[in-house]
Each structure stands twice: as C-alpha cells, then as structure tokens.
Design an enzyme around this catalytic site. Sequence first.
Site, mmCIF file in Angstrom:
data_model
loop_
_atom_site.group_PDB
_atom_site.id
_atom_site.type_symbol
_atom_site.label_atom_id
_atom_site.label_comp_id
_atom_site.label_asym_id
_atom_site.label_seq_id
_atom_site.Cartn_x
_atom_site.Cartn_y
_atom_site.Cartn_z
ATOM 1 N N ASP A 169 -20.814 7.175 14.599
ATOM 2 C CA ASP A 169 -22.167 7.321 15.153
ATOM 3 C C ASP A 169 -22.329 8.715 15.769
ATOM 4 O OD1 ASP A 169 -20.627 6.873 17.397
ATOM 5 O OD2 ASP A 169 -21.876 5.267 18.222
ATOM 6 N N GLU A 212 -16.893 0.091 20.556
ATOM 7 C CA GLU A 212 -16.376 0.688 21.789
ATOM 8 C C GLU A 212 -16.281 -0.375 22.874
ATOM 9 O OE1 GLU A 212 -18.742 4.102 22.822
ATOM 10 O OE2 GLU A 212 -18.537 4.976 20.820
ATOM 11 N N GLU A 245 -9.686 7.856 22.914
ATOM 12 C CA GLU A 245 -10.366 9.163 22.999
ATOM 13 C C GLU A 245 -10.222 9.766 24.395
ATOM 14 O OE1 GLU A 245 -14.279 9.245 21.312
ATOM 15 O OE2 GLU A 245 -14.703 11.255 22.099
HETATM 16 O O1 KIV Z 1 -18.463 8.616 16.222
HETATM 17 C C1 KIV Z 1 -17.397 9.208 16.040
HETATM 18 O O2 KIV Z 1 -17.297 10.189 15.299
HETATM 19 C C2 KIV Z 1 -16.233 8.716 16.748
HETATM 20 C C3 KIV Z 1 -15.014 9.589 16.786
HETATM 21 C C4 KIV Z 1 -15.231 10.676 17.763
HETATM 22 C C5 KIV Z 1 -13.764 8.842 17.061
HETATM 23 O O3 KIV Z 1 -16.254 7.654 17.309
#
Ligand code: KIV
Length: 263
Positions: free
Chosen positions: A45, A114, A181
């Site tokens: 996203d 998440e 992250e």
């Molecule tokens: O949306 C994304 O690109 C991510 C990465 C930063 C892990 O979640």
Amino acid sequence: MRKITLSTLNKMKAEGDKFVCITAYDATFSRLISDAGAETILVGDSLGMVLQGHDSTIPVSIDDMAYHTQCVLGGNPQSLVIADLPFMTYSTADQAMDNATALMQAGAQMVKMEGGTWLSDTISRLVERGIPVCAHLGLTPQSVNIFGGFKVQGRTPKEAKSILANAVEIQDAGASLLVLECIPAELAADISSKLDIPVIGIGAGPGTDAQVLVMHDLLGLSNARARFVHNFMEGQATIQDGLKAFVDAVKSGDYPREEHCYR
Ligand code: KIV
C-alpha cells in the site's frame, strides 16, 4: 527460476539462505523483479505514496490494491506475490475475509496486515479458509498518526517485549510470514531466531531471514531519507542491473550494513 511457494521460503529459512522481497505495482516491474531473482513481490500500500503522491498509505482503497495486484500478475512473475490489505479494510474478521478474498481473486498468493495480538482471531479464520497471511509489526505505517510520524519502534524494553510477544502470538495464530519494520537490529535478530516462520526486515538490520525495500527507494527514484534506504542504481547501467544489485547484496550479506541499522 521455478515458481516460488511458501515451502521454498520455509526451506530457505531452515537452510539459512536469505531471500528477497521488492515492492511492485505493475506488470513491467513485476517481470523485471522476478527476473532479477527476488523470491517475493509485495504489492504494497506504499503505492499510496510512490504512485499516488499521498504523504501516507491511509488513502489507499481495496479497489486500488486489487487493480495493482492484477497488474503485477500481468507480468507473470515467478516470485510469490503478497498484497497489502489497506487501512481499515480488516478491522473486523468478516471485513478482512471479504477484502482478502478480493485480493486473492485478483491473483495474490498471500495477504499482509499490520498488527499483532488483536489480529489473532482474524489470522486464524483467514488461514482456516485457505488465505495465507503475512503480519507486519514495528513501524506499521497505517498507524502513523498514533506514532506521531514514521518513527523507530521497539527501543524501550517494554516496547521490545511487546513486539516479541505479538510476533509469537501471530505465529501461533497461523501467520506464515512476518514483516518487521524500523526496529533495532538486535531485537529483529532475536525475534527471527525465536520464530519458526520466515521474517522479512526493512530497517531491521541483517539478522532477519529476508529483506524488503520499496522499489522506488532502492532505484533512487524517491526522496526517502530513512537510514536503511540505499540507492542500488549507483554504478549500474540499467534498472535490471540495479534490481539485481539489491538481490545480490541481500544474498551475500552485503546489505544491510551497520550504517543502515537502528540500535
Ligand atoms: O507497503 C509497503 O510497501 C510495505 C513495505 C514497506 C514493507 O508495507
């Protein structure tokens, strides 16, 4: 390269072989990334920021994600394709089921969400019904307004203990992969060694089982200034060479280096 599956990634973890994930949002780059040897592609996203120009991932919709997942599949990648469930599309298990179904039907092989403990029931229900889940802990960008910015997480003993406990719980709930992250390198290494499932790091040091970067960041196309971002186009003639340089650096242990780590 043969089609990559979850078994491939589990075997790589067991054998101590690092694997690579790169974000993609369309067919051309998904083919280039797959050809460069990245085992996984994330339809992130992050497209809200790098494609749509927003300052966070919050405006991204499930229709955006389904559209770009279909585009990525158009590149016929051999890499395993993971697609993000965007903001507020999995706040209940029923909502998660509907929206994860949309991404799987668009061609994803796994969905990413998440969060930790509060997602356990949702993860179990998706997995029971055939939808593999990648969880995401640490700096979870959809919660940027709670964190008060894109800030490193897990630096206090209390936060570190909580991230580890959440990681164990989502594994027990049935998650197949975990993204960590922007957390201290020691914490990420500790979590990776304690979990059976493969752990993918971004700004989490060299001790995870895999590394992911946003494609625009590694190709030097964004203005991202986080310390883990490195421009792999330096000294390379083509985009294909830049992507390959990232893949090779992860596999050889040359990325991430100390200067890319949080302590
Ligand atoms: O949306 C994304 O690109 C991510 C990465 C930063 C892990 O979640």
